[in-house]
Every structure is written in C-alpha cells, then in structure tokens.
Design an enzyme around this catalytic site. Structure first.
Site, PDB file in Angstrom:
ATOM      1  N   TYR A 112       0.842  -1.199   0.000  1.00 39.55           N
ATOM      2  CA  TYR A 112       0.000   0.000   0.000  1.00 39.55           C
ATOM      3  C   TYR A 112       0.880   1.254   0.000  1.00 39.55           C
ATOM      4  CZ  TYR A 112      -3.832   3.178   0.960  1.00 39.55           C
ATOM      5  OH  TYR A 112      -4.741   4.203   0.868  1.00 39.55           O
ATOM      6  N   SER A 114      -6.358   0.901  -4.408  1.00 37.09           N
ATOM      7  CA  SER A 114      -6.415   2.339  -4.182  1.00 37.09           C
ATOM      8  C   SER A 114      -5.017   2.947  -4.328  1.00 37.09           C
ATOM      9  CB  SER A 114      -7.033   2.604  -2.811  1.00 37.09           C
ATOM     10  OG  SER A 114      -7.404   3.940  -2.671  1.00 37.09           O
ATOM     11  N   ASP A 126     -17.521   3.860  -7.999  1.00 38.50           N
ATOM     12  CA  ASP A 126     -16.440   4.301  -7.121  1.00 38.50           C
ATOM     13  C   ASP A 126     -16.379   5.826  -7.147  1.00 38.50           C
ATOM     14  OD1 ASP A 126     -14.162   4.774  -5.670  1.00 38.50           O
ATOM     15  OD2 ASP A 126     -12.945   3.261  -6.689  1.00 38.50           O
TER      16      ASP A 126
END
Length: 685
Positions: free
Chosen positions: A461, A539, A622
C-alpha cells in the site's frame, strides 16, 4: 481467443486536449473518459466493449471455477464485529458466512441470545445496498444507521427503535465522511454532510463545505440546524463526538488525509452553542481516547512522532495539557478510557501489544493476546471495567475477546469455526533492504509443505499513514491453499513506525515507496521464496502496482492494480481527491508537478518495452477514486507498444471503492484476479 494469444483491443478515440500546468504543456488524449458512465453514452459504450472483451478473456482461463469454489469455502465463516454496550444492551454486526451483507444484531444482556435488528437483504434485489455506519443511543433504545447504495460514499441516515424493531420516519440524505454522535438525552444526533450536489455530478464533483448538523428526532431534515462549519475554509472536513457525560461536543477538523487536526469544543449545556478553540492550527494529530467529566484524553503526535497520550481539562479556561503516557520506542496505535484505566494498543515490529495504565499514566498490566497478530478494534467506556477487542492474524480469522480491565483477564467472546487446519500454514516475518539502506519488513504466509520457490503474490500500500498489520484474508489464504506464497511489504508511506515512516514515503519522497516495493520483490527472489512474482494493491496500492510496473516491467509475472489512482495530474479535481494533496502534492505547484510527472502511471508507460500481463480492476460507482483513473490507464496501456501480453480492465457494476460490496461479488472478483495471476505465474490450480 486463448489466454496467451494476441488480443484485438477496441480502438479508443483520442482527444487533442493539451493542458498547461506550472508552465508545462501536457497532452490528455483520453480526457473524455472522465465522463460519468451513468450519464455519458460515449463512456458507457466504451465500458461495455471493454467489459465484454475482458469477460471473453477470463472465460479462457483454466481453473477459474475451481478457484471460485475454493474461495467460497474459505469465505464461509462467521464474522462478528466488536460489540458496543449501550444501556445494558450489546450491539454488533454479524455475517454468518456467505450472506451478501452483514446484519445488525443486539443482545439484551451479555449472554442473551442475539436478535436481528437490521437485515439489508431486503433493501435491494442485487444485495448491493449495505449497512454503513451505525451508532446506538446512550440508553440503547434507538440506533441511527447509514444506508450505503451501490458502494458509493454517499449515505442516507435512518433511525431504528430497538424494542419494537420499527424504522422511524426520520431520513437524512447527502451524508458523507461522517461520524454519528447521539445527544446525551437521546433527543437527536449530530452528523456531518456536504451540500446536495448538482444532478448528474453526484459521483464526480469536488466535496466542499462540510458541516456538522443536529437532527432532532421526529423532524424533517429541512429543520436540522448547522452546528459548525467553516465557510472561510471550505476544504476542511469536520467530525463530531459527544463526551460520555453528554456535556461536550468535540469537533475535529482536518484539511486532508494527513493526520493534522484542530479541535473545537462546544458546551451543549450552555444557553448558546458557542465553539471554543481547544487546539488551534492544523499541525498535529489528535485522537480522542475518552473522557472523565471535563478531562479528555488524547493520542497525539505533538512532540512525539510515535505518539503519546495527554489529557486536557476542557472545562478550565487555561485548558492545560498533561502528559499521561510518554513517547516511547513503540508506536501508540490506539487508546481507550475503560473504567478507571487506559487501554492502549501499541505496535512493536508491526505486531500488536495491549497495555493497561491508570489514568495518571502508571503501567498496571500487559494484556495476554492469543498470539502474534493485530488488535483490530477496541470498544469500552469509562462507566464500566468491561472492554472488548478484536484480534486477527494472517492465519487467524477475527476473534472477539472480552477484557476485565481491573484484573486484565481475557475471555473469548466470539470465535469462528475454521474450515481449514491452521497448523498446515506458516506465518513468517522477514525483511528486505531498500535502495537507500532502509530495512523493509515483510510478512509471508505459505503452506507448511511448500518449502521451495513458489509463485508469490506480493501486496503493498505505502501511503496515508495506513499500517498493514497482520489480518486474516480468505483471498490471501485461497492463493496460499493453491501452493503459492502470499507476501505483504510494510513499505514507507504507511504508519507502521510512526510519522517519520509516513513522511519517508510521501510527496517528494514518494519514490521511496516504489523502491521499497521493488526491493521486497527482489528479496523474495534472492532468498528463494518466489519463483515468479505477481503484484497486487488497492487504491493507493493500485497506484503503487502501476508505478512499479512502469519502472520494472521485467520483474513481475503479472500486475493487478485495483481501484488505483493513475492520473496524478488530475486526482484532485474529483470528489475527495483534493484531500490526497497531503500525500501526493499539488499538481498546480511546479516542484510537486515535477515529482508527480516522474511516476504518474498513465504518463510513464514506456513504448518499446515488454510489459507483464495486467488486469486492472475498478467499479462504476467508485466515488472515492473515480473509475476514470482506471479507464484512462487501460486506454493508455492498450494503445502503447508494450508487447503482446494481455492488458485488460475488469469493471464491476453496482459497486464502489470496496466497502459495501456483496460477498458474492467479492468472491467473483478475487476468483477472476487469482485465475489471471495463477495462469501467468505458473501456479497450478
């Protein structure tokens, strides 16, 4: 069509748009793909063609049905949230295993049989309408809850009578990024919202002018009154919490995703609600741990990059701060006032420890945890010595434990039955060394009988001070059950080691994130863990995957960027994107633009270089990272001269950034991604 045969990509029309940013002229040929698929017929037609192409390709992959079946079995376990005790009742969410959405339950006493209060199953025909945030009133008589439709960040609030099970007539719309806080007397609740957006722009327009409102039960939303807003600073976002005694409303305000907040308090017993500044300026992180009367306890990084705990007497005009738990070697992850104790969760080498302090900061006890893993959530309050916490690890589904803070005794409260043998899996921790010498921790999950190099899924991430702590994932276990290795890299940009670790991977330091991830992949090969490596991220992690694929396309067997931020020059122009400037920088500033252009995925695809197979994942609803990022990235990949391997996009319908996605859709998506990854990494299905 065959999995490794040539693909005839549909032609994507190009615009002649050239935009000037900070003195640079930059082409944006796929700007038209920023249109909302719900309202723009041209974009909808492009999505349909791409979806059909990807579906046809996925149908050629061997073993996809077997993967789906295995994942379904692993997903089929009970999931229970940490209970919240209000008025002697215990409220929690539960999914029995394969329900589309979890239901809200209550026990009228600790050991009473649970009863279902809210079941989203009847809210929509496709299971894509979910229970979002929820909060019981202090007397346990009512619950305010949020309805989330199709994965959107927008919420509609309703109120449930707990005794009768009836939903009241109250309805509050256009709520987003909101806490829910009941008035002490139960007359109504505080919430946060934006103004109603213009029709057709609900899922794209920038979110500005956040405000905290109070809704009195039995009235129309038009009668809700504005409690606090900052019209002179429309970019601020506000969250409200009510003190345990009901006297104070604490308002936390921030401008972006970086943990920098200012605090306002309002005395709810005063004749006039007058905001008073408690902490001025957006300089440090302040997180409420709880209160005792007028004394509030906060976790803060003020003069403490790994955080400490301080108290503030909000009733005093001086509002002096007092240190309770000093800054130390371990990161303070969370804290909670429970009875006359402070329950403090810390991270040591990315694993949790639980400690008990008295309210003067003396260490009283250490709580025995079930193993090496993460404390995922805690619940309790100052009126009782009873607390609950969730514990999980890579090989341990989330368990709920009950803690007596007076004795530090821990009793299991809810433990799921396992459909797999934990002893047949191994969790290990290793490390890699990044380009600048920084040591990057790695967690590895594998089957005990897999001892040689194996196809490895590497997840990361690296942003927004989010820590990747050990946590159970049926998706990860599904990959490992097939004989693969699942690896998680604790790269910079996260919060695993506090503020310095975060700062080391944001804005001008963002390249460190990519270097760390590449170093982790290289280490997995050097130490004999990985035969071939597939990279995966969501993301900001989707940005990570796309960026390192551009930088080292030779290193990876396949790439799976999901709901990623791929156009680093326009992320701030949609919905909540402006908050991310804290981490990414401002494309309108020359020095930030130079950094962003250096790694922006759609601007750094390299013609003439052979790229690995790429399967992009996004969703049509989204409104966190708008799907235009993925649409434009797919168009750029398919147009570039980067070899003959597949570069496809999977577009989910009636889904958003992740939360609220029905269980069946989660399983279907992972089955598609894992089938793609297994084929290209050589993992036998």
């Amino acid at each position: 069509m065959t999995p490794d045969g040539p693909i005839a990509y549909p032609e994507t029309a190009r615009d002649d748009i050239v935009e000037e940013l900070a003195g640079r002229r930059i082409a944006d040929p796929w700007r038209w793909l920023e249109g909302d698929v719900r309202h723009d017929e041209r974009v909808a037609a492009w999505v349909k063609v791409q979806a059909d192409l990807t579906a046809a390709y996925l149908d050629t992959l061997p073993g996809r049905g077997a993967i789906r079946e295995r994942l379904t079995g692993l997903w089929n376990y009970e999931r229970v949230s940490v209970p919240r005790r209000r008025g002697g009742r215990y409220f929690f969410r539960r999914n029995s295993g394969l329900e589309a959405q979890p239901v809200l339950c209550v026990r009228d006493m600790l050991d009473a049989a649970p009863r279902v209060l809210l079941d989203p199953a009847g809210w929509s025909g496709d299971g894509a309408t979910a229970l979002g945030e929820w909060e019981p009133s202090k007397d346990g008589k009512r619950v305010v809850y949020a309805v989330q439709d199709g994965g959107s960040d927008w919420r509609t609030l309703r109120v449930l009578d707990v005794t009768s099970g009836e939903t009241l007539a109250d309805e509050v719309r256009w709520v987003k990024f909101s806490g829910l806080a009941w008035a002490g007397n139960g007359s109504g609740f505080f919430y946060s919202r934006f103004p109603e957006p213009r029709a057709g722009l609900e899922h794209q327009a920038q979110n500005l002018d956040h405000g905290i409102y109070f809704h009195r039960l039995g009235t129309d939303q038009s009668a809700d009154f504005l409690v606090y807003a900052t019209s002179d600073r429309p970019r601020l976002i506000h969250a409200g919490e009510v003190s345990e005694d009901g006297r104070w409303l604490l308002i936390s305000s921030a401008e972006g995703t970086e943990a920098r907040t200012e605090l306002i308090v309002i005395d709810l017993t005063a004749p006039k609600l007058a905001p008073k500044i408690l902490v001025r300026g957006l300089e440090n992180d302040w997180r409420l741990a709880g209160s005792k009367g007028d004394v509030f306890y906060f976790v803060t990084d003020l003069e403490a990059p790994r955080r400490r705990i301080v108290s503030i007497d909000v009733g005093s005009e001086m509002r002096r701060r007092r240190e309770i738990v000093a800054h130390g070697e371990d990161l303070v992850a969370d804290a909670l006032v429970v009875g006359d104790r402070l329950l403090v969760s810390v991270l040591r080498n990315v694993a949790s420890e639980l400690r008990l302090y008295d309210l003067d900061g003396r260490l009283m006890d250490t709580v025995a945890l079930p193993g090496v893993g993460a404390v995922a959530a805690m619940e309790g309050d100052g009126s009782s010595a009873e607390a609950f916490f969730a514990f999980t690890s890579y090989d341990r589904p989330t368990e709920i434990h009950r803690l007596d803070v007076a004795s530090a005794a821990v009793l299991p409260y809810a433990q799921p039955s396992l459909s797999f043998d934990r002893d047949s899996f191994v969790v290990e921790q290793s490390a890699a060394t990044s380009r600048d010498g920084t040591v990057i921790p790695l967690f590895l999950l594998r089957r005990r009988d897999v001892t040689g190099p194996a196809p490895t899924m590497l997840y990361g991430y690296g942003g927004f001070e989010i820590s990747l702590t050990p946590g159970f994932s049926p998706a990860a276990l599904g990959w490992v059950a097939m004989g693969g290795v699942y690896a998680v890299a604790n790269i910079r940009g996260g919060g695993e080691y506090g503020k310095a670790w975060h700062d080391g991977g944001r804005r001008a330091n963002k390249q460190n994130v990519f270097d760390d991830f590449i170093a982790a992949a290289e280490q997995l090969q050097v130490d004999g863990t990985a035969s071939r490596i597939v990279i995966h991220g969501h993301s900001n992690g989707g940005l990570l995957v796309a960026a390192v694929t551009n930088q080292r396309p030779d290193l990876f067997a396949a790439a799976l960027p999901a709901v990623g931020v791929h156009d680093m020059l326009r992320f701030h122009r949609f919905t909540a994107g402006r908050y991310w400037i804290d981490d990414y920088g401002d494309p309108g500033r020359e020095e930030d633009l130079a950094v962003l252009l250096g790694y922006s995925p759609i601007h750094n695809i390299r013609d003439g270089v052979d790229y690995p197979p790429i399967l992009i994942a996004t969703a049509d609803t989204d409104d966190r990272v708008v799907p235009a990022h993925s649409f434009k990235y797919a168009a750029a990949l398919q147009t570039a001269q980067i070899g003959l391997k597949p570069h496809l996009i999977r577009i989910e319908t009636r889904a958003g950034h992740g939360s609220g996605k029905p269980t069946a859709k989660q399983i279907e998506e992972v089955a598609d991604l894992w089938a793609f990854a297994a084929y290209w990494s050589g993992l036998a299905v």
